[in-house]
Design an enzyme around this catalytic site. Structure first.
Site, PDB file in Angstrom:
ATOM      1  N   HIS A  21       0.837  -1.197   0.000  1.00 18.00           N
ATOM      2  CA  HIS A  21       0.000   0.000   0.000  1.00 18.00           C
ATOM      3  C   HIS A  21       0.874   1.250   0.000  1.00 18.00           C
ATOM      4  O   HIS A  21       2.085   1.170   0.161  1.00 18.00           O
ATOM      5  CB  HIS A  21      -0.941   0.014   1.212  1.00 18.00           C
ATOM      6  N   ALA A  22       0.217   2.380  -0.165  1.00 19.04           N
ATOM      7  CA  ALA A  22       0.862   3.692  -0.036  1.00 19.04           C
ATOM      8  C   ALA A  22      -0.021   4.544   0.862  1.00 19.04           C
ATOM      9  O   ALA A  22      -1.197   4.247   1.052  1.00 19.04           O
ATOM     10  CB  ALA A  22       1.018   4.349  -1.402  1.00 19.04           C
TER      11      ALA A  22
END
Length: 130
Positions: free
Chosen positions: A48-49
């Site tokens: 994820h970011a």
């Protein structure tokens, strides 16, 4: 890429070493701390970011790899020293892989948990950056 390895103070003593994470040795105010452990062999974490949050990742025990991608460039870091951590800037995709047996991954974050701050699909991440 704005992410970088940061060395933490290491206070050596015959009784054991001590390292400290404080606001003066990482580039953000600490709002949350969590850790990953007992990660099964071959498992991956991250993926994820964050739109706004920054993180500082430390291998407290054992080792693992952190793969970062800013949409244009990918870098890989092996974390295996408890007095060294990886600063991860906002808007950076991260994946954690290759956990050794007994590895403990400590994550210090600039924000409390907020699902709206996460981008959990890599294609969505690339579109977000445009």
């Amino acid at each position: 890429m704005n992410s970088k390895i940061i060395n933490l103070p290491k206070i050596e003593d015959t009784r054991g070493n001590l390292s400290v994470i404080e606001k003066n040795n990482i580039p953000f105010s600490i709002k949350r701390v969590y850790y990953l452990y007992d990660v099964p062999s071959g498992a991956e974490r991250g993926g994820h970011a964050h739109k706004e949050q920054e993180e500082f990742i430390v291998s407290v025990s054992g080792s693992f790899d952190v793969i970062l991608n800013n949409g244009e460039h990918e870098e890989s870091y092996t974390l295996n020293k408890p007095n060294q951590g990886l600063y991860v800037a906002q808007k950076t995709w991260r994946e954690l892989r290759n956990f050794s047996s007994g590895a403990v991954c400590l994550v210090v974050s600039s924000g409390e948990f907020d699902e709206d701050d996460y981008i959990r699909d890599f294609e969505d991440f690339l579109n977000y950056l445009k």
